[in-house]
Scaffold this active site. Sequence first.
Site, PDB file in Angstrom:
ATOM      1  N   ASP A 174       0.757  -1.278   0.128  1.00 25.25           N
ATOM      2  CA  ASP A 174      -0.003   0.051   0.091  1.00 25.25           C
ATOM      3  C   ASP A 174       0.978   1.393   0.214  1.00 25.25           C
ATOM      4  O   ASP A 174       1.795   1.272   0.829  1.00 25.25           O
ATOM      5  CB  ASP A 174      -0.784  -0.070   1.276  1.00 25.25           C
ATOM      6  CG  ASP A 174      -2.088   0.941   1.233  1.00 25.25           C
ATOM      7  OD1 ASP A 174      -2.505   1.404  -0.219  1.00 25.25           O
ATOM      8  OD2 ASP A 174      -2.612   1.665   2.264  1.00 25.25           O
ATOM      9  N   TYR A 210       1.397   5.727  -0.602  1.00 26.51           N
ATOM     10  CA  TYR A 210       0.958   6.953   0.396  1.00 26.51           C
ATOM     11  C   TYR A 210       1.160   8.151  -0.682  1.00 26.51           C
ATOM     12  O   TYR A 210       2.079   8.890  -0.298  1.00 26.51           O
ATOM     13  CB  TYR A 210       1.851   6.998   1.427  1.00 26.51           C
ATOM     14  CG  TYR A 210       1.558   8.259   2.571  1.00 26.51           C
ATOM     15  CD1 TYR A 210       0.080   8.387   3.053  1.00 26.51           C
ATOM     16  CD2 TYR A 210       2.478   8.883   3.008  1.00 26.51           C
ATOM     17  CE1 TYR A 210       0.059   9.390   3.998  1.00 26.51           C
ATOM     18  CE2 TYR A 210       2.189   9.957   3.974  1.00 26.51           C
ATOM     19  CZ  TYR A 210       0.946  10.048   4.424  1.00 26.51           C
ATOM     20  OH  TYR A 210       0.649  10.996   5.441  1.00 26.51           O
ATOM     21  N   HIS A 221      -3.777  14.309   0.484  1.00 27.49           N
ATOM     22  CA  HIS A 221      -3.929  13.310   1.894  1.00 27.49           C
ATOM     23  C   HIS A 221      -2.842  13.279   2.588  1.00 27.49           C
ATOM     24  O   HIS A 221      -2.892  13.651   4.087  1.00 27.49           O
ATOM     25  CB  HIS A 221      -4.191  11.938   1.452  1.00 27.49           C
ATOM     26  CG  HIS A 221      -4.081  10.899   2.641  1.00 27.49           C
ATOM     27  ND1 HIS A 221      -5.031  10.879   3.454  1.00 27.49           N
ATOM     28  CD2 HIS A 221      -3.356  10.067   2.737  1.00 27.49           C
ATOM     29  CE1 HIS A 221      -4.960   9.960   4.508  1.00 27.49           C
ATOM     30  NE2 HIS A 221      -3.731   9.394   3.977  1.00 27.49           N
ATOM     31  N   ARG A 254       1.336  16.651  12.833  1.00 28.86           N
ATOM     32  CA  ARG A 254       2.447  17.580  13.051  1.00 28.86           C
ATOM     33  C   ARG A 254       2.230  18.915  12.987  1.00 28.86           C
ATOM     34  O   ARG A 254       2.623  19.519  12.019  1.00 28.86           O
ATOM     35  CB  ARG A 254       3.602  17.250  12.228  1.00 28.86           C
ATOM     36  CG  ARG A 254       4.065  15.674  12.426  1.00 28.86           C
ATOM     37  CD  ARG A 254       5.334  15.301  11.346  1.00 28.86           C
ATOM     38  NE  ARG A 254       4.781  15.258   9.937  1.00 28.86           N
ATOM     39  CZ  ARG A 254       4.425  14.289   9.363  1.00 28.86           C
ATOM     40  NH1 ARG A 254       4.238  13.313  10.033  1.00 28.86           N
ATOM     41  NH2 ARG A 254       3.918  14.334   8.267  1.00 28.86           N
ATOM     42  N   GLU A 264     -10.277   4.201   4.063  1.00 27.23           N
ATOM     43  CA  GLU A 264      -9.249   4.699   3.173  1.00 27.23           C
ATOM     44  C   GLU A 264      -9.912   4.246   1.747  1.00 27.23           C
ATOM     45  O   GLU A 264      -9.782   3.075   1.312  1.00 27.23           O
ATOM     46  CB  GLU A 264      -7.891   4.278   3.406  1.00 27.23           C
ATOM     47  CG  GLU A 264      -7.513   4.979   4.736  1.00 27.23           C
ATOM     48  CD  GLU A 264      -5.696   4.876   4.806  1.00 27.23           C
ATOM     49  OE1 GLU A 264      -5.150   5.439   5.598  1.00 27.23           O
ATOM     50  OE2 GLU A 264      -5.097   4.316   3.919  1.00 27.23           O
ATOM     51  N   GLU A 276      -9.311   3.968  -1.844  1.00 20.90           N
ATOM     52  CA  GLU A 276      -8.093   3.708  -2.871  1.00 20.90           C
ATOM     53  C   GLU A 276      -8.336   3.278  -3.959  1.00 20.90           C
ATOM     54  O   GLU A 276      -9.471   2.427  -4.346  1.00 20.90           O
ATOM     55  CB  GLU A 276      -7.120   2.997  -1.976  1.00 20.90           C
ATOM     56  CG  GLU A 276      -6.779   3.607  -0.586  1.00 20.90           C
ATOM     57  CD  GLU A 276      -5.490   2.794  -0.006  1.00 20.90           C
ATOM     58  OE1 GLU A 276      -4.641   2.204  -0.729  1.00 20.90           O
ATOM     59  OE2 GLU A 276      -5.329   2.931   1.260  1.00 20.90           O
ATOM     60  N   ASP A 326      -8.956   0.455   2.548  1.00 19.89           N
ATOM     61  CA  ASP A 326      -7.875  -0.154   3.314  1.00 19.89           C
ATOM     62  C   ASP A 326      -8.494   0.256   4.822  1.00 19.89           C
ATOM     63  O   ASP A 326      -7.879   1.411   5.063  1.00 19.89           O
ATOM     64  CB  ASP A 326      -6.626   0.472   2.906  1.00 19.89           C
ATOM     65  CG  ASP A 326      -5.423   0.053   3.827  1.00 19.89           C
ATOM     66  OD1 ASP A 326      -5.488  -1.326   4.091  1.00 19.89           O
ATOM     67  OD2 ASP A 326      -4.397   0.588   4.086  1.00 19.89           O
ATOM     68  N   ARG A 355      -7.172   4.029  13.716  1.00 24.36           N
ATOM     69  CA  ARG A 355      -6.247   5.190  13.787  1.00 24.36           C
ATOM     70  C   ARG A 355      -5.602   5.344  15.244  1.00 24.36           C
ATOM     71  O   ARG A 355      -4.501   5.566  15.295  1.00 24.36           O
ATOM     72  CB  ARG A 355      -7.190   6.366  13.521  1.00 24.36           C
ATOM     73  CG  ARG A 355      -7.613   6.635  12.183  1.00 24.36           C
ATOM     74  CD  ARG A 355      -6.639   6.652  11.031  1.00 24.36           C
ATOM     75  NE  ARG A 355      -7.262   6.858   9.779  1.00 24.36           N
ATOM     76  CZ  ARG A 355      -6.501   6.564   8.704  1.00 24.36           C
ATOM     77  NH1 ARG A 355      -5.289   6.231   8.633  1.00 24.36           N
ATOM     78  NH2 ARG A 355      -7.007   7.184   7.493  1.00 24.36           N
ATOM     79  N   GLN A 357      -2.787   2.506  15.171  1.00 19.03           N
ATOM     80  CA  GLN A 357      -2.009   2.929  14.488  1.00 19.03           C
ATOM     81  C   GLN A 357      -1.135   4.281  14.902  1.00 19.03           C
ATOM     82  O   GLN A 357       0.215   3.974  14.872  1.00 19.03           O
ATOM     83  CB  GLN A 357      -2.708   3.293  13.035  1.00 19.03           C
ATOM     84  CG  GLN A 357      -1.616   4.046  12.010  1.00 19.03           C
ATOM     85  CD  GLN A 357      -2.176   4.693  10.968  1.00 19.03           C
ATOM     86  OE1 GLN A 357      -3.567   4.715  10.720  1.00 19.03           O
ATOM     87  NE2 GLN A 357      -1.522   5.027   9.791  1.00 19.03           N
ATOM     88  N   TYR A 403       2.962   3.049  15.298  1.00 23.99           N
ATOM     89  CA  TYR A 403       3.650   3.238  13.961  1.00 23.99           C
ATOM     90  C   TYR A 403       5.151   3.895  14.036  1.00 23.99           C
ATOM     91  O   TYR A 403       5.760   4.123  13.189  1.00 23.99           O
ATOM     92  CB  TYR A 403       2.737   4.117  13.087  1.00 23.99           C
ATOM     93  CG  TYR A 403       2.904   5.667  13.258  1.00 23.99           C
ATOM     94  CD1 TYR A 403       3.611   6.350  12.299  1.00 23.99           C
ATOM     95  CD2 TYR A 403       2.263   6.283  14.362  1.00 23.99           C
ATOM     96  CE1 TYR A 403       3.786   7.732  12.417  1.00 23.99           C
ATOM     97  CE2 TYR A 403       2.521   7.796  14.363  1.00 23.99           C
ATOM     98  CZ  TYR A 403       3.033   8.323  13.429  1.00 23.99           C
ATOM     99  OH  TYR A 403       3.167   9.865  13.364  1.00 23.99           O
ATOM    100  N   LYS A 431      -3.427  -1.694  10.520  1.00 23.40           N
ATOM    101  CA  LYS A 431      -3.910  -1.888   9.082  1.00 23.40           C
ATOM    102  C   LYS A 431      -4.249  -3.277   8.682  1.00 23.40           C
ATOM    103  O   LYS A 431      -5.210  -3.332   7.857  1.00 23.40           O
ATOM    104  CB  LYS A 431      -2.876  -1.240   8.241  1.00 23.40           C
ATOM    105  CG  LYS A 431      -2.358   0.113   8.317  1.00 23.40           C
ATOM    106  CD  LYS A 431      -3.595   0.987   7.403  1.00 23.40           C
ATOM    107  CE  LYS A 431      -3.068   2.392   7.325  1.00 23.40           C
ATOM    108  NZ  LYS A 431      -3.978   3.219   6.565  1.00 23.40           N
ATOM    109  N   THR A 482      -8.366  -5.477   4.601  1.00 25.61           N
ATOM    110  CA  THR A 482      -8.389  -4.540   3.338  1.00 25.61           C
ATOM    111  C   THR A 482      -9.526  -5.231   2.345  1.00 25.61           C
ATOM    112  O   THR A 482      -9.445  -6.386   1.895  1.00 25.61           O
ATOM    113  CB  THR A 482      -6.984  -4.659   2.732  1.00 25.61           C
ATOM    114  OG1 THR A 482      -6.111  -4.288   3.710  1.00 25.61           O
ATOM    115  CG2 THR A 482      -7.179  -3.604   1.552  1.00 25.61           C
ATOM    116  N   GLU A 513      -9.220  12.785   7.767  1.00 24.75           N
ATOM    117  CA  GLU A 513      -9.203  14.183   7.079  1.00 24.75           C
ATOM    118  C   GLU A 513     -10.594  14.792   7.224  1.00 24.75           C
ATOM    119  O   GLU A 513     -10.517  16.230   7.421  1.00 24.75           O
ATOM    120  CB  GLU A 513      -8.851  14.073   5.318  1.00 24.75           C
ATOM    121  CG  GLU A 513      -7.391  13.420   5.309  1.00 24.75           C
ATOM    122  CD  GLU A 513      -7.417  13.287   3.953  1.00 24.75           C
ATOM    123  OE1 GLU A 513      -7.047  14.056   3.117  1.00 24.75           O
ATOM    124  OE2 GLU A 513      -7.436  12.102   3.308  1.00 24.75           O
TER     125      GLU A 513
END
Length: 411
Positions: free
Chosen positions: A125, A127, A132, A141, A198, A200, A232, A236, A239, A243, A252, A256, A359
């Site tokens: 997968d 990114y 996104h 951040r 997600e 995709e 996917d 969160r 994750q 991560y 994850k 899927t 998002e």
Amino acid sequence: MPEQSPFDLAEGDPFGPHTLPYGVFSTSDAPERRRLGVRYGRHVLDLSALPSALPAVVQPSHGALLTAPTLNPLLAAGRSVWQEVRAAVRTAVTAPEHRATVTPLLRPLDEVALHLPFEVADYVDFYSSEHHATNVGRIFRPNGAALPPNWKHLPIGYHGRSGTVVVTGTPVVRPNGQRKTPADAAPTFGPSARLDIEAEVGFVVGTPSSLHEPVGLDAFRNHVFGVCLVNDWSARDIQAWEYMPLGPFLGKSFATSVSAWITPLDAFDAARTAPPARDFPLLPYLDDAEVEPGGIDIRIEVAVNGERLSSPPFSAMYWTAAQQLAHMTVNGASLRTGDLFASGTVSGPEPDQLGCLLEITQGKGPYLQDGDEVTLTAWAPGPDGTRIGLGEVTGHVLPAPALTGSPQEAP
């Protein structure tokens, strides 16, 4: 009133002769027998019966491929065979002289069970949406750079778990796992409280490659058989805690979802488009300035419980599938028949073009609740004003399994 012919498609039907996606189905009278099919409108053409029904149209050497219980033998046969079989199927459903023969081979879509259309080898997968990645970076951040310094120089990805790739309609069980918020003194364990989606686009590899031989941009069509939608699913909170420093893992790998239909790559020729302008020069193995446009104009719709949530545009993706494949193999990693690689969350620049709840809600939620149903649909422009359809991806959220051996933590 005479019964409508399965050849009389509704105006604008995205599953006409320009699409012809492949899948695997079974029927109630023979539930254990899985066979290949091609979707045509609201029907499924039984490919396993086509070689004997139309021996003048289907090459004898293709018979074993079409009577297999999975797409993998056809995937492995290579591009020239893919094109020959596709041409034979198109002739079967469009030539008037074959209608009487083909009609008994068309099963109503609502009378068949659909299965995972291919055996998944490896799953990767990516990114690759700048919108996104930027949105997520700003959420996680807020005082730092939204994108990591390598993002515009290479397609970032991770290796997922092929064993939990499931076909549309398979229930998605809320995962249990470790969570820790900044306010927690120690991690807790229990059901994910931030279950997300997600939206995709996935690419299915047909022809394998040899170990230590990278697959260049110009070889993309020789290896990629087709395209499908992918959800996917992402926990969160699990994750976010796991991560650092290595990346996605249990947040994850629990599920899927993919479409039951794989639309051939050649069906998207009219939807080819140039990707967005790049900000930095690319290294030669990723430089696509002199090859065919790698972007595809696929329009996705995301719905939760039947209500439209967003419309992410795949044409806005910064990195193309051809660049993803080139990067995935540049170190000498080999491809296997049935490999699946996905684009990463598709998001556009507008508020109604975001591909995940993280998002859409700016990280604040709400996220998915038990009982929610998520459906992805999509289409692309086809030749002469037609539409090319991608099979939908639907998943229904079930509660997390009860914990045993330790007290269950509240989410």
